[in-house]
Design an enzyme around this catalytic site. Structure first.
Site, PDB file in Angstrom:
ATOM      1  N   CYS A  47      50.931  93.600  13.925  1.00  0.00           N
ATOM      2  CA  CYS A  47      52.075  93.211  14.745  1.00  0.00           C
ATOM      3  C   CYS A  47      51.950  91.800  15.283  1.00  0.00           C
ATOM      4  O   CYS A  47      52.910  91.241  15.802  1.00  0.00           O
ATOM      5  CB  CYS A  47      52.252  94.181  15.904  1.00  0.00           C
ATOM      6  SG  CYS A  47      50.922  94.092  17.134  1.00  0.00           S
ATOM      7  N   GLY A  48      50.777  91.208  15.198  1.00  0.00           N
ATOM      8  CA  GLY A  48      50.550  89.876  15.734  1.00  0.00           C
ATOM      9  C   GLY A  48      49.471  89.845  16.795  1.00  0.00           C
ATOM     10  O   GLY A  48      48.832  88.821  17.022  1.00  0.00           O
TER      11      GLY A  48
END
Length: 245
Positions: free
Chosen positions: A232-233
């Site tokens: 997701c980062g």
């Protein structure tokens, strides 16, 4: 080991050495070692996802003083919010909830549905809703070490992860990195931990708009972000020079 140099990222070999030390310990002992070596500078995170109860129980039992951060994007499944209340209550946890600076309504009005805008939209979505709130949590809590529940068996993008690594100015550690699915299941049974209500339908848990059921995908990677990416980062360098992660 010079811990100050290690945390500031000046000597990555120190982090590698610590990773090798952690590899020889059990998950609980890894958490204890980190909390003792870096007192007051450790934070844990939870998504209240499918295996969240395992990490939360381990932190509660082995380093109850470590604050636990929950990033509420505003787009989680209803079941996830209810599970967060149930699990926090049953384990007696004081969860630190962090949210994006801008509400979902504001974001959609200004940017549209970022998760429908390809790779660039997904990157911006992650930065606004996950990376910035987590970075803010780390800064406000004065943390330099971040405990996360990543496991190598989650996906092919995680098989090479070490037990400790530097991510920008923050050191990340993964106490259950080497746990397989069977070990996770055994831990749930041993401590009679409640499972996420959607555990039978999903292999990973995230925001409702970017997570597919296991029956709708051919691999774990395809269940997140339309198969474009899995992370997701939060577990990649943000690329923002002012951020700690």
């Amino acid at each position: 080991m010079n811990e100050t140099q290690q945390i500031n990222g000046a000597q990555r070999t120190d982090v590698a050495a610590l990773s090798d030390e952690l590899a020889l310990l059990s998950a609980g002992k890894r958490i204890e070692e980190l909390s003792q070596r870096f007192p007051g500078r450790v934070v844990a995170s939870t998504s209240f996802g499918l295996q969240a109860a395992v990490m939360l129980k381990l932190v509660k039992d082995h380093a109850p003083e470590v604050p636990v951060v929950f990033i509420d994007t505003g787009y989680l499944f209803d079941e996830t919010y209810r599970y967060a209340v149930e699990l926090s209550g049953s384990l007696g946890l004081d969860i630190k909830v962090y949210r994006p600076k801008w509400s979902p309504a504001w974001q959609e009005a200004v940017h549209g549905k970022l998760w429908e805008q390809g790779a660039e939209g997904n990157e911006k979505y992650s930065l606004l809703n996950k990376v910035e709130p987590m970075n803010r949590a780390i800064e406000e809590l004065g943390a330099q070490v971040w405990l996360s529940g990543l496991r190598r068996s989650h996906s092919k993008t995680r098989v090479e992860r070490p037990f400790a690594e530097q991510q920008s100015k923050t050191m990340k550690a993964y106490p259950i990195l080497d746990w397989g699915d069977e070990q996770v299941e055994n831990y749930f049974r041993k401590y009679q931990l409640p499972k996420h209500p959607l555990a039978d339908e999903y292999v990973t848990m995230g925001d409702w708009h970017s997570t597919k059921k296991v029956a709708e995908a051919n691999s774990a990677e395809e269940t997140r972000f339309g198969g474009e990416k899995y992370e997701c980062g939060l577990h990649l360098n943000s690329g923002v020079t002012d951020f700690q992660i």
